[in-house]
Motif scaffolding. Structure first.
Motif, PDB file in Angstrom:
ATOM      1  N   LYS A 175      43.898  37.164  39.214  1.00  0.00           N
ATOM      2  CA  LYS A 175      42.710  36.864  38.496  1.00  0.00           C
ATOM      3  C   LYS A 175      41.619  37.423  39.615  1.00  0.00           C
ATOM      4  CE  LYS A 175      43.955  33.000  35.523  1.00  0.00           C
ATOM      5  NZ  LYS A 175      43.556  31.386  35.275  1.00  0.00           N
ATOM      6  N   ASP A 176      41.941  37.544  40.811  1.00  0.00           N
ATOM      7  CA  ASP A 176      40.910  37.977  41.659  1.00  0.00           C
ATOM      8  C   ASP A 176      41.644  38.327  43.109  1.00  0.00           C
ATOM      9  OD1 ASP A 176      38.664  38.130  43.333  1.00  0.00           O
ATOM     10  OD2 ASP A 176      38.656  36.233  43.988  1.00  0.00           O
ATOM     11  N   LEU A 177      41.778  39.581  42.952  1.00  0.00           N
ATOM     12  CA  LEU A 177      42.315  40.588  43.993  1.00  0.00           C
ATOM     13  C   LEU A 177      40.979  40.820  44.799  1.00  0.00           C
ATOM     14  CD1 LEU A 177      45.035  42.737  42.667  1.00  0.00           C
ATOM     15  CD2 LEU A 177      45.371  40.621  44.096  1.00  0.00           C
ATOM     16  N   HIS A 178      40.983  40.466  46.085  1.00  0.00           N
ATOM     17  CA  HIS A 178      39.592  40.627  46.693  1.00  0.00           C
ATOM     18  C   HIS A 178      39.661  41.283  48.111  1.00  0.00           C
ATOM     19  CE1 HIS A 178      41.467  37.777  49.751  1.00  0.00           C
ATOM     20  NE2 HIS A 178      41.931  37.025  48.738  1.00  0.00           N
ATOM     21  N   HIS A 179      40.900  41.949  48.352  1.00  0.00           N
ATOM     22  CA  HIS A 179      40.883  42.858  49.619  1.00  0.00           C
ATOM     23  C   HIS A 179      42.177  43.679  49.459  1.00  0.00           C
ATOM     24  CE1 HIS A 179      40.217  43.906  53.654  1.00  0.00           C
ATOM     25  NE2 HIS A 179      41.259  43.672  54.134  1.00  0.00           N
ATOM     26  N   TRP A 229      37.139  49.862  26.757  1.00  0.00           N
ATOM     27  CA  TRP A 229      35.663  49.832  26.772  1.00  0.00           C
ATOM     28  C   TRP A 229      35.331  48.407  26.978  1.00  0.00           C
ATOM     29  CZ3 TRP A 229      32.751  47.346  23.034  1.00  0.00           C
ATOM     30  CH2 TRP A 229      33.756  46.909  21.713  1.00  0.00           C
ATOM     31  N   GLY A 230      34.021  47.970  27.252  1.00  0.00           N
ATOM     32  CA  GLY A 230      33.558  46.733  27.456  1.00  0.00           C
ATOM     33  C   GLY A 230      33.478  46.216  28.865  1.00  0.00           C
ATOM     34  N   THR A 231      33.007  45.065  29.085  1.00  0.00           N
ATOM     35  CA  THR A 231      32.901  44.518  30.404  1.00  0.00           C
ATOM     36  C   THR A 231      33.811  42.949  30.525  1.00  0.00           C
ATOM     37  OG1 THR A 231      30.791  43.623  30.041  1.00  0.00           O
ATOM     38  CG2 THR A 231      30.779  45.714  31.086  1.00  0.00           C
ATOM     39  N   GLY A 232      34.172  42.564  31.308  1.00  0.00           N
ATOM     40  CA  GLY A 232      35.093  41.264  31.422  1.00  0.00           C
ATOM     41  C   GLY A 232      36.053  40.988  30.341  1.00  0.00           C
ATOM     42  N   VAL A 233      36.753  42.267  30.153  1.00  0.00           N
ATOM     43  CA  VAL A 233      37.908  42.040  28.931  1.00  0.00           C
ATOM     44  C   VAL A 233      39.102  41.543  29.688  1.00  0.00           C
ATOM     45  CG1 VAL A 233      39.266  43.333  27.278  1.00  0.00           C
ATOM     46  CG2 VAL A 233      36.764  43.729  27.676  1.00  0.00           C
ATOM     47  N   PRO A 239      50.602  38.240  23.927  1.00  0.00           N
ATOM     48  CA  PRO A 239      49.654  38.784  23.030  1.00  0.00           C
ATOM     49  C   PRO A 239      49.164  37.855  22.150  1.00  0.00           C
ATOM     50  CG  PRO A 239      51.961  39.156  22.160  1.00  0.00           C
ATOM     51  CD  PRO A 239      52.202  38.458  23.510  1.00  0.00           C
ATOM     52  N   PHE A 240      48.572  37.026  22.669  1.00  0.00           N
ATOM     53  CA  PHE A 240      47.535  35.806  21.644  1.00  0.00           C
ATOM     54  C   PHE A 240      46.612  35.263  22.705  1.00  0.00           C
ATOM     55  CE2 PHE A 240      51.365  33.773  22.801  1.00  0.00           C
ATOM     56  CZ  PHE A 240      51.038  32.853  23.594  1.00  0.00           C
ATOM     57  N   LEU A 241      45.231  34.967  21.980  1.00  0.00           N
ATOM     58  CA  LEU A 241      44.133  34.585  22.566  1.00  0.00           C
ATOM     59  C   LEU A 241      44.330  33.437  23.721  1.00  0.00           C
ATOM     60  CD1 LEU A 241      41.425  35.070  19.939  1.00  0.00           C
ATOM     61  CD2 LEU A 241      41.913  36.483  21.829  1.00  0.00           C
ATOM     62  N   LYS A 242      45.149  32.383  23.535  1.00  0.00           N
ATOM     63  CA  LYS A 242      45.352  31.140  24.212  1.00  0.00           C
ATOM     64  C   LYS A 242      46.536  31.422  25.253  1.00  0.00           C
ATOM     65  CE  LYS A 242      43.846  27.563  20.888  1.00  0.00           C
ATOM     66  NZ  LYS A 242      44.141  26.451  20.082  1.00  0.00           N
ATOM     67  N   ALA A 243      47.074  32.351  25.497  1.00  0.00           N
ATOM     68  CA  ALA A 243      47.861  32.835  26.667  1.00  0.00           C
ATOM     69  C   ALA A 243      47.125  32.891  27.694  1.00  0.00           C
ATOM     70  CB  ALA A 243      48.356  33.986  26.328  1.00  0.00           C
ATOM     71  N   ALA A 244      47.950  32.728  28.866  1.00  0.00           N
ATOM     72  CA  ALA A 244      47.253  32.665  30.376  1.00  0.00           C
ATOM     73  C   ALA A 244      46.786  33.973  30.583  1.00  0.00           C
ATOM     74  CB  ALA A 244      48.455  32.606  31.229  1.00  0.00           C
ATOM     75  N   ARG A 245      45.514  33.838  31.236  1.00  0.00           N
ATOM     76  CA  ARG A 245      44.715  35.037  31.706  1.00  0.00           C
ATOM     77  C   ARG A 245      45.347  35.794  32.869  1.00  0.00           C
ATOM     78  NH1 ARG A 245      38.105  33.199  31.691  1.00  0.00           N
ATOM     79  NH2 ARG A 245      38.124  33.282  29.303  1.00  0.00           N
ATOM     80  N   VAL A 246      45.445  37.155  32.715  1.00  0.00           N
ATOM     81  CA  VAL A 246      45.802  37.919  34.001  1.00  0.00           C
ATOM     82  C   VAL A 246      44.983  38.517  34.895  1.00  0.00           C
ATOM     83  CG1 VAL A 246      47.658  39.608  34.438  1.00  0.00           C
ATOM     84  CG2 VAL A 246      48.178  37.959  32.737  1.00  0.00           C
ATOM     85  N   TYR A 247      44.108  39.398  34.139  1.00  0.00           N
ATOM     86  CA  TYR A 247      43.171  40.131  34.882  1.00  0.00           C
ATOM     87  C   TYR A 247      41.975  40.600  33.814  1.00  0.00           C
ATOM     88  CZ  TYR A 247      41.046  44.197  37.345  1.00  0.00           C
ATOM     89  OH  TYR A 247      40.067  44.881  37.946  1.00  0.00           O
ATOM     90  N   LEU A 279      50.599  46.392  28.765  1.00  0.00           N
ATOM     91  CA  LEU A 279      50.031  47.294  29.979  1.00  0.00           C
ATOM     92  C   LEU A 279      51.142  47.138  31.064  1.00  0.00           C
ATOM     93  CD1 LEU A 279      46.453  46.682  29.932  1.00  0.00           C
ATOM     94  CD2 LEU A 279      47.755  48.389  28.469  1.00  0.00           C
ATOM     95  N   PRO A 280      51.900  47.940  31.282  1.00  0.00           N
ATOM     96  CA  PRO A 280      53.194  47.787  32.267  1.00  0.00           C
ATOM     97  C   PRO A 280      52.454  47.602  33.837  1.00  0.00           C
ATOM     98  CG  PRO A 280      53.162  49.934  31.906  1.00  0.00           C
ATOM     99  CD  PRO A 280      52.188  49.287  30.681  1.00  0.00           C
ATOM    100  N   ASP A 281      51.414  48.268  34.096  1.00  0.00           N
ATOM    101  CA  ASP A 281      50.886  48.081  35.465  1.00  0.00           C
ATOM    102  C   ASP A 281      50.220  46.670  35.810  1.00  0.00           C
ATOM    103  OD1 ASP A 281      51.403  50.738  36.338  1.00  0.00           O
ATOM    104  OD2 ASP A 281      49.949  51.470  35.072  1.00  0.00           O
ATOM    105  N   TYR A 282      49.782  45.866  34.804  1.00  0.00           N
ATOM    106  CA  TYR A 282      49.155  44.711  34.802  1.00  0.00           C
ATOM    107  C   TYR A 282      50.320  43.678  34.489  1.00  0.00           C
ATOM    108  CZ  TYR A 282      45.014  47.153  35.122  1.00  0.00           C
ATOM    109  OH  TYR A 282      43.846  47.945  35.410  1.00  0.00           O
ATOM    110  N   LYS A 283      51.563  44.093  33.917  1.00  0.00           N
ATOM    111  CA  LYS A 283      52.525  43.152  33.074  1.00  0.00           C
ATOM    112  C   LYS A 283      51.740  42.074  32.233  1.00  0.00           C
ATOM    113  CE  LYS A 283      56.004  43.334  36.784  1.00  0.00           C
ATOM    114  NZ  LYS A 283      56.721  42.657  37.886  1.00  0.00           N
ATOM    115  N   ALA A 284      51.060  42.833  31.385  1.00  0.00           N
ATOM    116  CA  ALA A 284      50.015  41.943  30.530  1.00  0.00           C
ATOM    117  C   ALA A 284      49.563  42.690  29.273  1.00  0.00           C
ATOM    118  CB  ALA A 284      48.805  41.644  31.266  1.00  0.00           C
TER     119      ALA A 284
END
Length: 305
Positions: A175-179, A229-233, A239-247, A279-284
């Motif tokens: 969720k937060d790669l910072h470095h 497109w969009g921000t903060g997507v 593949p459903f809305l209540k699944a855990a957030r990845v990125y 998306l295989p690069d995100y596994k999400a």
């Protein structure tokens, strides 16, 4: 070598008792001299471009030519004494820029607007742009780690053993790669670390926040490439809305889509769609609402499992 050989000839000419012993000793000394002289030359030849001990450069074999050039570009900034600046290196073109005050650390970053330099991802962007002549990694640390140009990825559990110089090391969470930093080999990396410091060579920190590494493909990209497109997507673990957030995509992002399938219906921003892409690069997964194109992406296969 020449002087030793001359002395040996002189001893032969002089002759006399003990000549064989002296000759044998001198031959031994000559052999040792040759060995000592040759050893460093052989070592240098085996690792062309390697940095001196403690220096900045390629410290292990196996790197691609592009990766070696990226390291050379980053190390040139280290040698020049370039500063870390928060937000530095994210101008219209790759290269050092004046930084900004970091809202999360205003005291340490108060001089960043006065200094031209790089933050961590700005340095990575600059290094690979110099190496390839193209702005391949224009983004923040998370976008660079999740790049669609990934040739290979490595988890934190794999450690440093499979890495090659030029690989990108990342710290944080999904969720937060910072470095992010560039691996040099031999447990070393080059990085723009924090405000108040200059770019540096450091020991790789395999601590609790080390996330993993990615090897950059600087050649032709394969797969189904699309744009969001969009921000903060948010991408999701399933593949459903209540699944855990990845990125969360901070803004429009280039992505590689492996396949798509019908799942939960989503309504957002005036659109309605039940198609999700993997998306295989995100596994999400991400809803196709936020991928530019038709509701069902053309030429992208259906996910079979």
């Amino acid at each position: 070598m020449t002087r030793t050989s001359t002395r040996y000839t002189d001893h032969e000419t002089n002759g006399g008792p003990g000549m064989e012993r002296r000759t044998g000793l001198i031959r031994t000394l000559i052999a040792l001299s040759v060995l000592l002289f040759w050893a460093p030359v052989s070592t240098a030849a085996a690792a062309p471009g390697a940095a001196a001990a403690g220096g900045c450069g390629v410290l292990a074999p196996g790197a691609s030519a592009a990766a070696e050039r990226a390291i050379a570009a980053a190390c040139a900034e280290v040698d020049a004494g370039t500063w870390y600046t928060w937000g530095g290196g994210h101008g219209a073109q790759p290269g050092p820029t004046y930084g900004q005050v970091d809202p999360s650390d205003p005291e340490d970053s108060k001089h960043d607007p006065e200094r031209r330099g790089f933050d961590c991802s700005g340095l990575v962007r600059h290094a690979y742009a110099k190496a390839t002549g193209s702005d391949l990694l224009n983004g923040v640390a998370s976008q660079q780690y999740y790049t669609h140009r990934a040739a290979e990825r490595f988890t934190a559990a794999q450690g440093l053993a499979p890495l090659l110089p030029g690989d990108l090391l990342a710290w944080g969470t999904s969720k937060d790669l910072h470095h992010i930093a560039i691996y040099l080999g031999a447990g070393k990396m080059v990085e723009a670390k924090e405000s108040g410091t200059k770019l540096m060579v450091s020991d790789v920190r395999l601590n609790g926040s080390y996330f993993g590494a990615v090897r950059v493909n600087t050649g032709q990209v394969t797969g189904h490439i699309h744009q969001t497109w969009g921000t903060g997507v948010w991408t999701k673990a399933e593949p459903f809305l209540k699944a855990a957030r990845v990125y969360a995509f901070p803004h429009s992002t280039t992505i590689r889509v492996q396949c798509q399938k019908r799942s939960e219906m989503v309504e957002s921003d005036g659109y309605k769609n039940d198609v999700w892409s993997y998306l295989p690069d995100y596994k999400a997964w991400v809803t196709n609402i936020y991928i530019k194109g038709p509701a069902w992406l053309e030429n992208v296969p259906e996910c079979k499992s």
